[in-house]
Design an enzyme around this catalytic site. Structure first.
Site, PDB file in Angstrom:
ATOM      1  NE  ARG A 171      -3.307   0.164   3.211  1.00 46.02           N
ATOM      2  CZ  ARG A 171      -4.443   0.875   2.696  1.00 46.02           C
ATOM      3  NH1 ARG A 171      -5.193  -0.076   1.747  1.00 46.02           N
ATOM      4  NH2 ARG A 171      -4.835   1.765   3.055  1.00 46.02           N
ATOM      5  NE  ARG A 175       6.709   8.490  -4.605  1.00 47.63           N
ATOM      6  CZ  ARG A 175       6.170   9.089  -3.692  1.00 47.63           C
ATOM      7  NH1 ARG A 175       6.416   9.739  -2.851  1.00 47.63           N
ATOM      8  NH2 ARG A 175       4.573   8.710  -3.861  1.00 47.63           N
ATOM      9  NE  ARG A 254      -5.138  -5.292  15.217  1.00 44.99           N
ATOM     10  CZ  ARG A 254      -4.853  -5.904  16.380  1.00 44.99           C
ATOM     11  NH1 ARG A 254      -5.124  -6.899  16.847  1.00 44.99           N
ATOM     12  NH2 ARG A 254      -3.841  -5.042  17.073  1.00 44.99           N
ATOM     13  NE  ARG A 285      -2.938   5.577  11.897  1.00 43.81           N
ATOM     14  CZ  ARG A 285      -3.115   5.115  10.870  1.00 43.81           C
ATOM     15  NH1 ARG A 285      -2.347   5.337   9.856  1.00 43.81           N
ATOM     16  NH2 ARG A 285      -4.292   4.192  10.640  1.00 43.81           N
ATOM     17  CD  GLU A 305      -5.114   5.029  14.346  1.00 43.57           C
ATOM     18  OE1 GLU A 305      -4.907   6.090  13.674  1.00 43.57           O
ATOM     19  OE2 GLU A 305      -5.100   3.866  13.475  1.00 43.57           O
ATOM     20  CE1 TYR A 353      -6.454  -0.743   4.866  1.00 39.68           C
ATOM     21  CE2 TYR A 353      -4.705  -2.370   5.063  1.00 39.68           C
ATOM     22  CZ  TYR A 353      -4.942  -1.218   5.525  1.00 39.68           C
ATOM     23  OH  TYR A 353      -4.186  -0.366   6.060  1.00 39.68           O
ATOM     24  CG  ASP A 355      -7.001   2.752   0.349  1.00 39.16           C
ATOM     25  OD1 ASP A 355      -7.323   2.768   1.420  1.00 39.16           O
ATOM     26  OD2 ASP A 355      -6.162   2.519  -0.525  1.00 39.16           O
TER      27      ASP A 355
END
Ligand code: UDP
Length: 371
Positions: A171, A175, A254, A285, A305, A353, A355
């Site tokens: 995900r 680069r 989860r 996070r 979180e 999952y 988006d």
């Protein structure tokens, strides 16, 4: 009162379906067990800040059709997600890019980074990564894996990286340019005014009943005020295994818990998202909500979180798409396909999952098929 559709769940998937159905002249009843619409993309304004109550949601897509679609319901700002990761006393840019590698190894060029990664994985002989650990090691080498992936992933999923599917780490872009954009997608942004407004607009023309648990309704044949709606078909966006009374056993999900705090400072962490990748920090996070919308309020709101396994009574967020659960899901899917007059969709109804853009695309696909 007779409805064409009862939509169970006022989240993004259900709301898109309801909107398209109403557009086609259908009568739609939407129920949700929570006291608000929007499912997990729900945002709520506090002190002028749109708080992402169920965690950070950044809209991103490469699909022009989907981008145009959401822009019918909101104007999007020019937010670009560029979180940072804190590991002990070190700070790195995400996703994995030249800024990360340069800080990690004190190097400058892409070739130097590639050489270091190659040297770190040369003895592993990974040709086809079989799990998240192998995938991560083969992409970014051992140092990045140990500092930025292993601890975070084990906190997030409470499973060994060897037992998780490789796609989860794919995900994230990798680069060899100095570019901190967390997504590779062509279009990205946060809806000005929050996500809840999008859902409100999508649900215009549908009848919406909140605080209604589908399973109570199924048992009693009536909503909480005794109303007995008649309907032709159901769209169910809740947990697919719960719909079938967990007859093959429970799928694993989860969940996430937030500790949200208002602070009397203007800018707490300088970024909407800071990941804590060290195993010893209990949260994964910290979100500072105002930064999604370049907020200038004198105060700020942050959410720590914490990740946990789902159990009845708390909200499910993520399907665990490992082999065991994927096999189990296929069994439920077989039942779902045979269930007359009921469609299943969304993250929970299709155990994917997703988006947000993929969720909308899937909803529109169902609309095309059935409306
Ligand atoms: N991940 C990681 N370190 C990070 C951020 C993400 O190892 O600092 C891994 C982790 O396994 C996580 C996955 O990448 O579950 C996907 O991250 P993403 O940010 O897409 O997760 P989401 O925002 O959907 O929770």
């Amino acid at each position: 009162m007779k409805y064409d559709y009862m939509v169970v769940g006022a989240g993004l998937y259900g709301a898109v379906f309801a909107h398209e159905a109403v557009k086609k002249g259908k009568k739609v009843l939407v129920i949700d067990k929570r006291d608000h619409i929007g499912g997990n993309i729900y945002t709520e304004e506090t002190d002028g800040i749109n708080v992402h109550k169920y965690g950070a949601h950044i809209f991103h897509t490469s699909d022009k059709k989907i981008w145009d679609y959401v822009n019918e319901f909101a104007e999007f700002n020019n937010y670009i997600n560029s979180p940072v990761a804190v590991y002990k006393d070190e700070l790195y840019n995400l996703p994995f890019n030249m800024n990360t590698f340069s800080r990690m190894w004190n190097i400058k060029t892409p070739q130097e980074a590639k050489d270091i990664i190659a040297a770190q994985i040369k003895d592993l002989n990974i040709t086809e990564p079989k799990n998240l650990e192998e995938q991560a090691l083969s992409l970014v080498g051992r140092d990045v894996y140990e500092k930025l992936i292993k601890g975070y992933t084990e906190k997030q999923w409470e499973r060994d990286c060897k037992d998780l599917p490789a796609f989860i780490i794919k995900r994230l872009p990798l680069r060899f340019t100095y570019d901190n954009n967390y997504f590779n997608d062509r279009y990205q942004g946060i809806p000005i005014g929050g996500y809840t407004r999008i859902i409100e607009k999508l649900l215009e023309g549908s009848e919406v009943r909140l605080g209604e648990d589908f399973f109570d309704f199924r048992e009693k044949g009536a909503l909480s005020d005794g109303f007995k709606p008649e309907y032709d078909k159901i769209l169910f966006t809740g947990m697919i295994d719960m719909y079938f009374d967990f007859c093959y056993g429970a799928l694993e999900y989860r969940s996430v818990r937030f500790e949200t705090e208002k602070l009397d400072v203007e800018n707490y962490q300088g970024s909407a998202i800071v990941n804590y990748t060290d195993r010893d920090v209990p949260y994964t996070r910290i979100i500072e909500h105002k930064h999604f919308e370049f907020g200038t309020q004198p105060v700020t709101i942050i959410s720590r979180e914490y990740s946990s396994e789902w159990h009845p009574g708390i909200e499910p967020y993520y399907p665990v798409n490992d082999d065991k659960n994927s096999d189990l899901y296929e069994k439920y899917k077989e039942l779902a396909d045979k269930e007359e007059g009921v469609y299943f969709g969304g993250r929970l109804g299709s155990y994917k999952y997703y988006d947000m853009d993929k969720d909308i695309a899937a909803a529109l696909e169902l609309c095309n098929e059935v409306l």
